[in-house]
Structure formats: C-alpha cells, structure tokens
Motif scaffolding. Sequence first.
Motif, PDB file in Angstrom:
ATOM      1  N   LEU B 125       0.819  -1.209   0.000  1.00 34.12           N
ATOM      2  CA  LEU B 125       0.000   0.000   0.000  1.00 34.12           C
ATOM      3  C   LEU B 125       0.851   1.255   0.000  1.00 34.12           C
ATOM      4  O   LEU B 125       0.442   2.288  -0.520  1.00 34.12           O
ATOM      5  CB  LEU B 125      -0.914   0.007   1.232  1.00 34.12           C
ATOM      6  CG  LEU B 125      -2.157  -0.851   1.160  1.00 34.12           C
ATOM      7  CD1 LEU B 125      -2.936  -0.724   2.459  1.00 34.12           C
ATOM      8  CD2 LEU B 125      -3.028  -0.410  -0.013  1.00 34.12           C
ATOM      9  N   GLY B 126       2.034   1.157   0.600  1.00 35.52           N
ATOM     10  CA  GLY B 126       2.914   2.312   0.650  1.00 35.52           C
ATOM     11  C   GLY B 126       3.371   2.747  -0.735  1.00 35.52           C
ATOM     12  O   GLY B 126       3.566   3.937  -1.005  1.00 35.52           O
ATOM     13  N   HIS B 206      -1.265 -12.118  -1.779  1.00 31.69           N
ATOM     14  CA  HIS B 206      -0.835 -10.716  -1.729  1.00 31.69           C
ATOM     15  C   HIS B 206      -1.264  -9.963  -2.981  1.00 31.69           C
ATOM     16  O   HIS B 206      -1.646  -8.804  -2.912  1.00 31.69           O
ATOM     17  CB  HIS B 206       0.674 -10.639  -1.555  1.00 31.69           C
ATOM     18  CG  HIS B 206       1.112 -10.960  -0.158  1.00 31.69           C
ATOM     19  ND1 HIS B 206       2.294 -10.530   0.373  1.00 31.69           N
ATOM     20  CD2 HIS B 206       0.512 -11.662   0.823  1.00 31.69           C
ATOM     21  CE1 HIS B 206       2.397 -10.960   1.621  1.00 31.69           C
ATOM     22  NE2 HIS B 206       1.335 -11.667   1.907  1.00 31.69           N
ATOM     23  N   TRP B 208      -3.854 -10.478  -4.760  1.00 28.63           N
ATOM     24  CA  TRP B 208      -5.295 -10.246  -4.678  1.00 28.63           C
ATOM     25  C   TRP B 208      -5.585  -9.109  -3.702  1.00 28.63           C
ATOM     26  O   TRP B 208      -6.394  -8.226  -3.972  1.00 28.63           O
ATOM     27  CB  TRP B 208      -5.960 -11.552  -4.273  1.00 28.63           C
ATOM     28  CG  TRP B 208      -7.452 -11.569  -4.329  1.00 28.63           C
ATOM     29  CD1 TRP B 208      -8.283 -11.889  -3.311  1.00 28.63           C
ATOM     30  CD2 TRP B 208      -8.284 -11.276  -5.449  1.00 28.63           C
ATOM     31  NE1 TRP B 208      -9.585 -11.816  -3.725  1.00 28.63           N
ATOM     32  CE2 TRP B 208      -9.619 -11.436  -5.028  1.00 28.63           C
ATOM     33  CE3 TRP B 208      -8.041 -10.871  -6.761  1.00 28.63           C
ATOM     34  CZ2 TRP B 208     -10.693 -11.214  -5.868  1.00 28.63           C
ATOM     35  CZ3 TRP B 208      -9.122 -10.653  -7.598  1.00 28.63           C
ATOM     36  CH2 TRP B 208     -10.424 -10.818  -7.164  1.00 28.63           C
ATOM     37  N   THR B 209      -4.890  -9.116  -2.554  1.00 30.30           N
ATOM     38  CA  THR B 209      -5.063  -8.021  -1.596  1.00 30.30           C
ATOM     39  C   THR B 209      -4.631  -6.695  -2.216  1.00 30.30           C
ATOM     40  O   THR B 209      -5.320  -5.681  -2.094  1.00 30.30           O
ATOM     41  CB  THR B 209      -4.223  -8.285  -0.338  1.00 30.30           C
ATOM     42  OG1 THR B 209      -4.511  -9.594   0.131  1.00 30.30           O
ATOM     43  CG2 THR B 209      -4.520  -7.279   0.751  1.00 30.30           C
ATOM     44  N   VAL B 212      -7.212  -5.315  -4.620  1.00 35.95           N
ATOM     45  CA  VAL B 212      -8.344  -4.634  -3.990  1.00 35.95           C
ATOM     46  C   VAL B 212      -7.896  -3.250  -3.519  1.00 35.95           C
ATOM     47  O   VAL B 212      -8.595  -2.255  -3.725  1.00 35.95           O
ATOM     48  CB  VAL B 212      -8.905  -5.475  -2.825  1.00 35.95           C
ATOM     49  CG1 VAL B 212      -9.983  -4.709  -2.089  1.00 35.95           C
ATOM     50  CG2 VAL B 212      -9.453  -6.786  -3.341  1.00 35.95           C
ATOM     51  N   GLY B 213      -6.694  -3.184  -2.939  1.00 32.45           N
ATOM     52  CA  GLY B 213      -6.183  -1.908  -2.455  1.00 32.45           C
ATOM     53  C   GLY B 213      -6.073  -0.883  -3.566  1.00 32.45           C
ATOM     54  O   GLY B 213      -6.555   0.248  -3.447  1.00 32.45           O
ATOM     55  N   LEU B 216      -9.384   0.203  -4.878  1.00 35.99           N
ATOM     56  CA  LEU B 216     -10.081   1.101  -3.955  1.00 35.99           C
ATOM     57  C   LEU B 216      -9.589   2.531  -4.137  1.00 35.99           C
ATOM     58  O   LEU B 216     -10.340   3.486  -4.075  1.00 35.99           O
ATOM     59  CB  LEU B 216      -9.844   0.672  -2.507  1.00 35.99           C
ATOM     60  CG  LEU B 216     -10.620  -0.523  -1.942  1.00 35.99           C
ATOM     61  CD1 LEU B 216     -10.143  -0.826  -0.542  1.00 35.99           C
ATOM     62  CD2 LEU B 216     -12.111  -0.249  -1.932  1.00 35.99           C
ATOM     63  N   LEU B 217      -8.265   2.670  -4.353  1.00 30.89           N
ATOM     64  CA  LEU B 217      -7.678   4.008  -4.401  1.00 30.89           C
ATOM     65  C   LEU B 217      -7.799   4.650  -5.770  1.00 30.89           C
ATOM     66  O   LEU B 217      -7.974   5.860  -5.874  1.00 30.89           O
ATOM     67  CB  LEU B 217      -6.197   3.933  -4.027  1.00 30.89           C
ATOM     68  CG  LEU B 217      -5.876   4.070  -2.547  1.00 30.89           C
ATOM     69  CD1 LEU B 217      -4.398   3.902  -2.337  1.00 30.89           C
ATOM     70  CD2 LEU B 217      -6.342   5.415  -2.010  1.00 30.89           C
TER      71      LEU B 217
ATOM     72  N   SER C 108     -10.946 -10.705   0.864  1.00 29.18           N
ATOM     73  CA  SER C 108      -9.679  -9.995   0.972  1.00 29.18           C
ATOM     74  C   SER C 108      -9.778  -8.883   2.030  1.00 29.18           C
ATOM     75  O   SER C 108     -10.787  -8.196   2.137  1.00 29.18           O
ATOM     76  CB  SER C 108      -9.338  -9.425  -0.392  1.00 29.18           C
ATOM     77  OG  SER C 108      -8.179  -8.671  -0.312  1.00 29.18           O
ATOM     78  N   LEU C 110      -8.685  -5.818   2.604  1.00 28.00           N
ATOM     79  CA  LEU C 110      -9.046  -4.424   2.338  1.00 28.00           C
ATOM     80  C   LEU C 110     -10.501  -4.270   1.909  1.00 28.00           C
ATOM     81  O   LEU C 110     -11.072  -3.187   2.014  1.00 28.00           O
ATOM     82  CB  LEU C 110      -8.116  -3.844   1.268  1.00 28.00           C
ATOM     83  CG  LEU C 110      -6.659  -3.726   1.706  1.00 28.00           C
ATOM     84  CD1 LEU C 110      -5.767  -3.373   0.531  1.00 28.00           C
ATOM     85  CD2 LEU C 110      -6.517  -2.695   2.802  1.00 28.00           C
ATOM     86  N   TYR C 201      -5.257   5.426   4.853  1.00 27.22           N
ATOM     87  CA  TYR C 201      -5.537   5.877   3.489  1.00 27.22           C
ATOM     88  C   TYR C 201      -7.035   6.083   3.280  1.00 27.22           C
ATOM     89  O   TYR C 201      -7.473   7.078   2.750  1.00 27.22           O
ATOM     90  CB  TYR C 201      -5.099   4.812   2.483  1.00 27.22           C
ATOM     91  CG  TYR C 201      -3.629   4.786   2.142  1.00 27.22           C
ATOM     92  CD1 TYR C 201      -2.710   5.556   2.821  1.00 27.22           C
ATOM     93  CD2 TYR C 201      -3.181   3.974   1.110  1.00 27.22           C
ATOM     94  CE1 TYR C 201      -1.370   5.498   2.504  1.00 27.22           C
ATOM     95  CE2 TYR C 201      -1.840   3.913   0.778  1.00 27.22           C
ATOM     96  CZ  TYR C 201      -0.942   4.682   1.475  1.00 27.22           C
ATOM     97  OH  TYR C 201       0.369   4.616   1.150  1.00 27.22           O
ATOM     98  N   PHE C 202      -7.758   5.048   3.679  1.00 25.55           N
ATOM     99  CA  PHE C 202      -9.159   5.006   3.250  1.00 25.55           C
ATOM    100  C   PHE C 202     -10.107   5.623   4.265  1.00 25.55           C
ATOM    101  O   PHE C 202     -11.183   6.060   3.922  1.00 25.55           O
ATOM    102  CB  PHE C 202      -9.580   3.555   2.981  1.00 25.55           C
ATOM    103  CG  PHE C 202      -8.755   2.908   1.908  1.00 25.55           C
ATOM    104  CD1 PHE C 202      -8.852   3.326   0.592  1.00 25.55           C
ATOM    105  CD2 PHE C 202      -7.868   1.897   2.218  1.00 25.55           C
ATOM    106  CE1 PHE C 202      -8.079   2.737  -0.397  1.00 25.55           C
ATOM    107  CE2 PHE C 202      -7.101   1.305   1.231  1.00 25.55           C
ATOM    108  CZ  PHE C 202      -7.203   1.718  -0.070  1.00 25.55           C
ATOM    109  N   LEU C 232       7.331   4.212   6.489  1.00 27.23           N
ATOM    110  CA  LEU C 232       6.509   2.995   6.461  1.00 27.23           C
ATOM    111  C   LEU C 232       7.417   1.765   6.458  1.00 27.23           C
ATOM    112  O   LEU C 232       7.193   0.791   7.172  1.00 27.23           O
ATOM    113  CB  LEU C 232       5.620   2.954   5.218  1.00 27.23           C
ATOM    114  CG  LEU C 232       4.456   3.931   5.143  1.00 27.23           C
ATOM    115  CD1 LEU C 232       3.658   3.694   3.864  1.00 27.23           C
ATOM    116  CD2 LEU C 232       3.566   3.759   6.350  1.00 27.23           C
TER     117      LEU C 232
END
Lengths: 279, 272, 259
Positions: B125-126, B206, B208-209, B212-213, B216-217, C108, C110, C201-202, C232
Amino acid sequence: MTKVPHIQIENVTRKFQVSGGSLVALDNVTLDIAEGEFVTIVGASGCGKSTLLRLGAGLDTNHEGSVIHAGVPVDGPSLDRGMVFQEPRLFPWLTVERNIALGLENSGLPKSEKKQLVAQHLELVGLTAFAKAYPHQLSGGMAQRAGIARGLVNRPDVLFLDEPFGALDAITKTRLQDELQEIWAKERITMVLVTHDVDEAVYLGDRVVIMSPRPGRIREIVEVNLPRPRVRTAATLLQVRNRVLNSLNETTGAIDRERPAAVFEESATVSKQPITAFA
Amino acid sequence: MAVISEFFGHARLRPRKRLLGRLGTGATALVLPVAILTLWWVASDRGWLPQQILPAPAYVYEMARDMIASGEILYHTGVSLRRVIIGFAIGAALGLSLGIAMGLSEVVEDYAKPLFLAFAQIPTLGWIPLLMLLVGIDETLKIIIIAKGAFVPMAMNTFTGIRNVSPRYIEVGHALRFSRWQQLRLIILPAAIPSIFTGIRYGLTHSWTSLVGVELLASSEGLGYLLVWGRQMFWLDTVIIAMIAIGIVGFVMDKGLNSTEHLIQRWKKGEA
Amino acid sequence: MAAATSQAVRFRRGITLPIFLLIAWEVSSRSGLADPRFLPSLENVALTAKRELIDNNLFGDLAYSLMRNLAGFLIGSALGVGFATLLALSRIADRLVMPTFNAVKQISLLAWIPLISVWFGFGEQAKIVFVALAAFIPIVLNTYDGMRAAPADLLEVGRALKFRPHQRALRIYIPSAMPAIATGVHLGLIYSWLATVGAEYFLAVGPGIGGLVIAGRERFDMAMVMVGVFILGLVGFSLNRLAYSLEAYLLRWRPRQVR
Ligand SMILES: Nc1ncnc2c1ncn2[C@@H]1O[C@H](COP(=O)(O)OP(=O)(O)OP(=O)(O)O)[C@@H](O)[C@H]1O
Ligand SMILES: [Mg+2]
C-alpha cells in the motif's frame, strides 16, 4: 506364596485393526501381581509388552477380559498408577525440572514440598546440573532418566516402567537399577518393568514373565527366589538367567519356523547380551 | 469374540451432544450462517437498524440477481481477474528468477538480498501513492502494484526453498557427477518445490489483496471500484455483493491452489 | 561448502547496490536527467524530512499510527488466540463455526474497509476494528492448525498424569502450538501494519503516517511521499525484527534453527 493380588489381569485379549486385518497383540493373558511385588517382563520385540503395560496403567481400556487394581476395575488412568514410557516423552517446552514437576501437578501437595521432591529426584537420576536445561539439550540417556524421575516423583501405588534403562550406558544403568530397587524396597511400590535385558530382569524381579509373540501370550513365569541384595555375578542368579534365556530362545525358535532369516538376528541379539553388566 | 478396533494415539472423544451428533457435518456447518441470516432478516424486518446501514437480505438478493443478469458483476470480476493474472504472472516470474539466482549463488545473494529485504519491508500500500505520482493511475499502476505483491513472497520462498535443500541430496548429485544444470533440474528444483509453492500461495494472496487496495484508491472498474462506488452512494447492497464476489474469487483461487498442491504431493509420493 | 566468505566482504557486497542507486539518483536529479518533480534530489528529501519531523510533528503522526497498530494488534491477537483455542479444543464449536470462518476469511482484507466505514464511521474506532481484524485472521488460522497438531504421545502423558482440561490446554495444546502461534503473530504484525496504513488511506480522518503520504501525493510533493514511504518501511522493518525476537523468546525451548 499367598499374597493379596494387587493387580489382577484376567483373560485379557487386545486386538488391533491393522489395514483391514485384525492383529492379536495380547491373547488371553492372565497375570496376578501381589502388593509390593517387583515383576519384570521380557519378550521379543512386538510381543505386546508395551500393550500390556498400557492396559495395566489404564491408558487403554479397549480390551476383553478384566484389569483390576486393588479390587477396583481399571477404567482409565489414575495417579495411583504411574507410567514411565518407552520413549521419554518429555515436554520440549519445559525445562527438565518442570518436566519432573509435571508428575506432581495434580498431587495436591504444597509448593514447597513439590520443589523439594523435584530436587530430590533430580539428584536421584543425576540431573541436578541440568535442572534448567531443555530436553533438546539432553542426551538420549539423560532424557530417559528425566522420564524415570517424572514417573517416580509422585510415588504411585503401582509403577509401570517400559524399558526405562534401554538407552543408558552400563554404569549408569546398574546404578539406576540399584536406586530403583532401593526405592521399591523402601516405599513398597508395586513395580512392573519391561526390559530386553535378561540380566536386568532376573536381577530386579521377584518373578520374570516371559512373553511370546504372535499372538502375544505369557509363555512362562520364572520365580527368582533369591534374597536381596543380590549379587550380579552369583552363580544362582546366572542359573535363573540361563533358564529365562532358554525359554526366550524357544519363543523365538517358534517363529524361526515361520520366518527363518529375520528371526535369526533377533535370537542372536538376545544371546549376545553381556553375561554381567558389572563384572 | 467381537473385534475391537481403535487407533492408538487418538484421544477418545467425549460423548457428543445428541443434537449435533445427529446432524451431519454439512448440516452443522450451516447452523451459523442460517442463524446469522435469520438475525439479519429479523433485524431489518423490524427496522432495528436503518436500511442504509443494514439493507434487507431480500433486497440484497434481488440486487445480486439484477447485477448478475445485467452482466455487471461478471464484467467487474473479469476486469479484476485480468489484472491479477497479468500482474501475478509478471511478479511471480521475476520473484522466481531472483529467488533462484540468490539461492544458487552466494555472490548474488550478498549483492541483492539486503536491497531486496529493504524493498520488501515497505507494505504494498505504501508504494501506491508513490507510483501514482510516477506512472499515473492507469493500468500500469495496477499491474506494477499487483506484481510487487507476488514478487516478494515468491522470491523469498524460492530462495529459502533452495537453500534448505538437504546437502545429502546434493552430495548424491556430486557422486553421480551431475552437471550444474542436471543438479538444478533433477535435485534442487524438485526439492524446493514445496517451498516455491508456499511462495505461489502467498504471492497470489498478496496480489489479490494489492489488487483490492489499488482498485479502492484508483480505478473506475473492477471489484474494488464497485466497493468504493457502493460505499459512496451508500448502496450497501452493492458493497456486500462486491465483498461476496471477492470472497468467491478468493475461495476459487484457494481451492485451485489446494488441488494443485495435492497433485504435486501425489507426484512426490509416487516418486518416493 | 568452501570457506565462508568473510563478514566484511559480504557487507561490502551488500551495500554496493544501494550506494550505486543513491549515486545514480543524485546524479540524475542534479544533472536534470530526471524531472526533479519525479525524482527530487537527496538534499531535497532530507530537507523535507527535517521539515516534517521538526516543524510538522511527524513523530506525533507516527505515534498515532503505532498506537492504532498496537491497539488493534493486541485486541486482534488476544481474540484470535482465544477463538482458535475454543475451536481447536471443542469439536462442537469447531463444526459450528469453522466452515463459516473459512468462508469469511476468503474475503480480501481491504475489502472490509467500506463496510467497516459504514458501521463504525471514519474515526479511531473503525481503524482499530480494521487493524484488529487484520491480526485476527492469520492468528486464528495458525493457532488452530498448531493445536490440532498437538503430539498424541504427550497428550497421553497428560492422560496418565490426570491433567484436567485447563491443564491440557495450558501445558500441552498451547505450548505445542507455540511455533504456529508465533508464525501467526508474526503474520499478524505484518498484516496489522498493512491494515494501519490501509485504514489511514481510506478512513482518512485524524493524524497518522498514512495521511502524510496521501497528503504528499495530493500536493504532488514527491519528497514528502518518499519520506512517508521510507518511514513505512522503517516501521515495517522494526516490527519484523520485533516479531523475530518475540519468536526467539517464545520458542527458546527449541533447538536453534539454522537460518
Ligand atoms: N495402536 C496400535 N495399532 C495397531 N497395532 C498396534 C498398536 N499398538 C501396538 N500394535 C501392535 O501390537 C503388537 C505389540 O506391540 P507392543 O508395542 O506392545 O510390542 P512390544 O512388546 O512393546 O515391543 P517392543 O519390545 O519393540 O517395544 C505389535 O505387533 C504392534 O504392531
Ligand atoms: Mg514396547
């Protein structure tokens, strides 16, 4: 001898289901053990010695026939019946000291007394210096001694020992045999000890039970009518020893006809036992 | 004489409660979901919670039917899947290569591993905001992020898998005068396969996660987008449906991996 | 194996690539080879770090993030170990709950954020719930597997010594599951950090290191994003170290492993 039977094993049969077939590990075994008696059991590998001990200790109740301890049918484990397993089965995450203390976990004794008993037994099996060691830091023989201490520490009524000295060097072995005998004499604990060492069996036992394999049966019971303390090299003891050995050799001879090659080795190992461990 | 059978070592089971004992395993498994559904249904029926926080199950069901019928759900799932497959393939291939290189050569390990470890410390995510500045928010961003998700566990597990190959097997190879290539093909890689498989498993999870991340963004399609969009419109039914779709894809991937792993295990047994 | 390469040589090799990259970075940004908006000079990054650290109270942000992380992690792992113990030791609970849990865990991590934001808002509570969930799942899975694999021969010793159920749990199941629990805790730490960043973030309300990164991106301030990302990574690294030492401590009874 007319003593009160303390442990009564009556017509006990134990079968295991093995890959479709049924394996008779014990076939109609009957054995009475008197209070305070020291019984040793010998027999070829796989003849059901461990199975018999597990039934006696109540770890296995899935049998035909009856097992009775002090007049009460054995229907599960009890703190009155101690067990020293064939493998030490120490808890790898506990130090030696705490492993031994497990034997007192449910004894209801006050803490200080527990501590003292543990220290005393560490001393007994010569592991005081290793009290704080973890099992993986011990040698095989040291681990076995810790297992013995755990079985002894809570002074059960009956103690079942499954090849407790199997992994020890000759000197430690003789010393621990004598210590065990002393504890037995002092505390009058009934002891049932399985061993492959015929010298050990006749040295320690009031009676030596000789078992034969496939199916597991009691072939003969030899009385060792000799006063204690016994002398390991005494001619009388050697006589008894030879009788036991002969009987054992005949049991393996019985399989000889079945499976010639393999058993030859087995009987050879039996007769290769040193005549005296402590000459 | 009755034959008594018991397998040593299995602690004897306590007598179970009659009620559950009678129910089959499958039926017992359904007790909790049915209870939750009932509670949900009662809660929304009685209006314990506002519709916007907990829509009625019937409503969600209808919505799901509509979204399936219109092809909407399938479309977004397809978009997400495509991204994951491409990103995972790239990341896994790179990770496998780096893992093999580091595993086989101590020199490569010495040079690459510290940097690799430093790189691996930063959560996926970073990287998203940083990459958004660098490459924008289109497809490239998503693929890179997903690939990164697969790359790290793949490289790590391949590396440890190769390093943990028992020296005894390698000695056999020496004794048989295997070439370096034979050594790799016949001994090292097969022995490292279980570990590499762990890498694939974590890599896919990972990826897949991360997908989604990143959806979302920054996305205008895909299951992650469906989630944000439903959230913004306060259409909780859409959110729940998207979550279920994500769960189903995760489940299918998991099952797929399991059966592949079984296949490999069988092959391993057959070989022994 | 041939004589091990000396520590010094390995160190020199290890820092070669990073130094090379730093030089390439500095040269290309100074020489104008790369757009400094995309690749700010090291000096610029350092100045931004100083500005954020000293003038803008970056430590405060970091402290907030770590607090969230810790709170969520502790809640999630305590619940996780308890929940898994219940499932592993009770057949009924296992059969009732495990299938549902296995289905739910497929969602998942998130993907929970939108739902959590509806139910718990955007504040601290929602973030901690999310972080706890992130730690909960791997800890449950690993603890459960570890306990199901408790060695039968030690369980038998427990029977011989008349262990009561709580003794069985405390003396056998939990310690024998410890390696698996440690793995779960390790994963839980990593995922909870990921979740902390995700939550910031969200669910972007309130201070936090994730907020810094997002703000940097919105202002198109690459240096700021880099500082954030660096931190981070640094936190991730420290958490990993922490997990390793925790693991070593919890598993000190095991023979030392070759790593
Ligand atoms: N749980 C079990 N399931 C199936 N068979 C078993 C089981 N336990 C023991 N047996 C079988 O019962 C027989 C007797 O086993 P047991 O362990 O009592 O032998 P033993 O006399 O103690 O041998 P050893 O001297 O090698 O320890 C063996 O043939 C063994 O294979
Ligand atoms: Mg035995």
